[in-house]
Design a protein around this motif. Structure first.
Motif, PDB file in Angstrom:
ATOM      1  N   LEU A  75       0.923   0.119  -4.932  1.00 31.34           N
ATOM      2  CA  LEU A  75      -0.327   0.738  -5.354  1.00 31.34           C
ATOM      3  C   LEU A  75      -0.119   2.155  -5.875  1.00 31.34           C
ATOM      4  O   LEU A  75      -0.998   2.728  -6.484  1.00 31.34           O
ATOM      5  N   LYS A  76       1.056   2.735  -5.598  1.00 34.76           N
ATOM      6  CA  LYS A  76       1.369   4.046  -6.167  1.00 34.76           C
ATOM      7  C   LYS A  76       2.873   4.146  -6.340  1.00 34.76           C
ATOM      8  O   LYS A  76       3.635   3.442  -5.678  1.00 34.76           O
TER       9      LYS A  76
ATOM     10  N   LYS B 266      -8.254   6.171   1.385  1.00 31.25           N
ATOM     11  CA  LYS B 266      -7.184   6.905   0.695  1.00 31.25           C
ATOM     12  C   LYS B 266      -7.326   8.413   0.820  1.00 31.25           C
ATOM     13  O   LYS B 266      -6.332   9.136   0.855  1.00 31.25           O
TER      14      LYS B 266
ATOM     15  N   LYS C 247      -1.462   6.206 -10.236  1.00 35.18           N
ATOM     16  CA  LYS C 247      -2.078   4.918  -9.937  1.00 35.18           C
ATOM     17  C   LYS C 247      -1.627   3.849 -10.934  1.00 35.18           C
ATOM     18  O   LYS C 247      -1.564   4.071 -12.130  1.00 35.18           O
TER      19      LYS C 247
ATOM     20  N   THR D  53      -3.524  -3.602   2.647  1.00 35.27           N
ATOM     21  CA  THR D  53      -3.911  -2.635   1.619  1.00 35.27           C
ATOM     22  C   THR D  53      -5.291  -2.052   1.879  1.00 35.27           C
ATOM     23  O   THR D  53      -6.057  -2.547   2.696  1.00 35.27           O
ATOM     24  N   HIS D  54      -5.600  -0.974   1.152  1.00 33.16           N
ATOM     25  CA  HIS D  54      -6.990  -0.508   1.068  1.00 33.16           C
ATOM     26  C   HIS D  54      -7.711  -1.498   0.159  1.00 33.16           C
ATOM     27  O   HIS D  54      -7.540  -1.496  -1.057  1.00 33.16           O
TER      28      HIS D  54
ATOM     29  N   ASN E 111       0.795  -1.219   0.000  1.00 34.00           N
ATOM     30  CA  ASN E 111       0.000   0.000   0.000  1.00 34.00           C
ATOM     31  C   ASN E 111       0.833   1.277   0.000  1.00 34.00           C
ATOM     32  O   ASN E 111       0.529   2.205   0.721  1.00 34.00           O
TER      33      ASN E 111
ATOM     34  N   ASN F   3      -9.437   0.481   4.932  1.00 29.52           N
ATOM     35  CA  ASN F   3      -8.164   0.035   5.490  1.00 29.52           C
ATOM     36  C   ASN F   3      -8.470  -0.778   6.738  1.00 29.52           C
ATOM     37  O   ASN F   3      -8.596  -0.253   7.847  1.00 29.52           O
TER      38      ASN F   3
ATOM     39  N   ASP G 293      -9.373  -1.035  -3.370  1.00 32.91           N
ATOM     40  CA  ASP G 293      -8.579  -0.465  -4.457  1.00 32.91           C
ATOM     41  C   ASP G 293      -8.758  -1.269  -5.745  1.00 32.91           C
ATOM     42  O   ASP G 293      -8.917  -2.488  -5.724  1.00 32.91           O
ATOM     43  N   GLU G 294      -8.717  -0.559  -6.875  1.00 36.13           N
ATOM     44  CA  GLU G 294      -8.904  -1.196  -8.184  1.00 36.13           C
ATOM     45  C   GLU G 294      -7.916  -2.343  -8.416  1.00 36.13           C
ATOM     46  O   GLU G 294      -8.283  -3.389  -8.966  1.00 36.13           O
TER      47      GLU G 294
END
Length: 344
Positions: free
Chosen positions: A108-109, A193, A115, A131-132, A73, A209, A135-136
């Motif tokens: 993730l970033k 996020k 993204k 992770t969140h 994350n 989260n 998230d996609e």
């Protein structure tokens, strides 16, 4: 063998008078061969300049890439800065080496906060690290219908590994309550996020989260059970490092000087909070008690933190083990230890 002839496992098998499967086992299933036979195959292959079967070709034939992906994350560099994540990745890498499995890190970033759009690397499974979970990228990973193991949170139908975060946070709160504290601040990573800043703990905390929600809601429940007025307690959500921990402590103590204890969801936050207090002549723990989480090396102005010790390396090893065994719906709970330091 003609130098212009392409060397393959089949050509090696023919030259040595053994089966193609036997040659392939020298790389893919070494336990099926005697040490002497495997040595003979590898030495002959090396003399021909052959380094082993093509992994892509094998993946296309078998559907297996001997590679796992770790989705985490933050940016790629964060893994090599945070001591908890360093130990976690050490455990993952060690177990991968033991099983001759490759490892792909998927942030993730990136450093430009752009993204990641898709998952194109062929892997046999994913480890999802706190992770969140809406998230996609997480949803793309789950849609691939391959083995998944989560760390520090759980998803229905998948295996997971963590400590009992709810119990650990409750233990921290109980400890501070016994010390006589009644006005609390909490420094936390974001619940979602877009979440950041200060809010009263009386408001229900929601987001994706799960690790953050588990720890913060454990605090809310424990404090409420002891009839603590949550409107007198405050939550500050921010980015995860010492600098933001210091900024959070400054805001909490400036706007709510009645706070006598700050509960931090990590040692990095706690170190930042201690450093802010020491730098501004706020005595720790006489004026403000501060707790951390993780028991990792941090610069906290020489003040030894009260914290929770968890074994991140074992967590990583267990996650790989569960993934390779393709055990579904198993939750593996690791032990933790409460450590009383000087910060309380």
């Amino acid at each position: 063998m003609n130098s212009k002839t392409k060397v393959t496992t089949k050509s090696i098998a023919k030259a040595l008078g053994i089966s193609h499967t036997t040659v392939s086992n020298a790389w893919n299933n070494p336990d099926k061969l005697s040490d002497e036979l495997r040595k003979q195959i590898l030495e002959y292959a090396a003399s021909c300049g052959f380094q082993g079967p093509d992994r892509l070709g094998r993946a296309l034939r078998t559907g297996k890439s001997d590679t796992i992906g770790v989705i985490f994350n933050d940016s790629m560099s964060y893994v090599f800065i945070d001591n908890h994540d360093l130990n976690l990745m050490k455990g993952i890498a060690t177990q991968c080496e033991n099983h001759d499995v490759n490892l792909v890190l998927i942030p993730l970033k990136n450093s430009q906060n752009v993204k990641v759009k898709s998952l194109n690397t062929l892997v046999d499974g994913y480890i999802l690290n706190a992770t969140h979970n809406s998230d996609e990228i997480i949803q793309q990973a789950l849609a691939k219908n391959i083995p998944v193991v989560t760390i520090d949170f759980s998803l229905p139908g998948y295996s997971s590994v963590s400590i009992n975060n709810q119990k650990a946070m409750s233990e921290i709160c109980e400890y501070l309550l016994k010390k006589g504290h009644r006005k609390f601040g909490i420094i936390s990573f974001p619940s979602a996020k877009s979440a950041s800043g200060l809010r009263s703990l009386e408001h229900i905390v929601s987001g994706d989260n799960t690790l953050m929600l588990t720890r913060v809601n454990a605090c809310r429940e424990t404090l409420s059970a002891h009839e603590i007025n949550l409107s007198d307690c405050w939550l500050y959500e921010t980015l995860h490092d010492e600098e933001h921990g210091a900024k959070a402590a400054k805001t909490l103590l400036s706007e709510h000087p009645e706070i006598t204890a700050i509960i931090c969801l990590s040692d990095r936050f706690a170190a930042g909070a201690v450093n802010y207090c020491v730098g501004n002549h706020i005595a720790v723990p006489q004026k403000v008690a501060i707790t951390g989480f993780d028991n990792i090396p941090v610069n906290s102005s020489g003040v030894r933190l009260t914290t929770i010790s968890q074994h991140a390396e074992d967590k990583g090893k267990t996650a790989v083990k569960l993934l390779l065994e393709e055990n579904n719906k198993i939750h593996y709970e690791l032990d933790y230890q409460f450590i009383e330091g000087e910060s309380t």
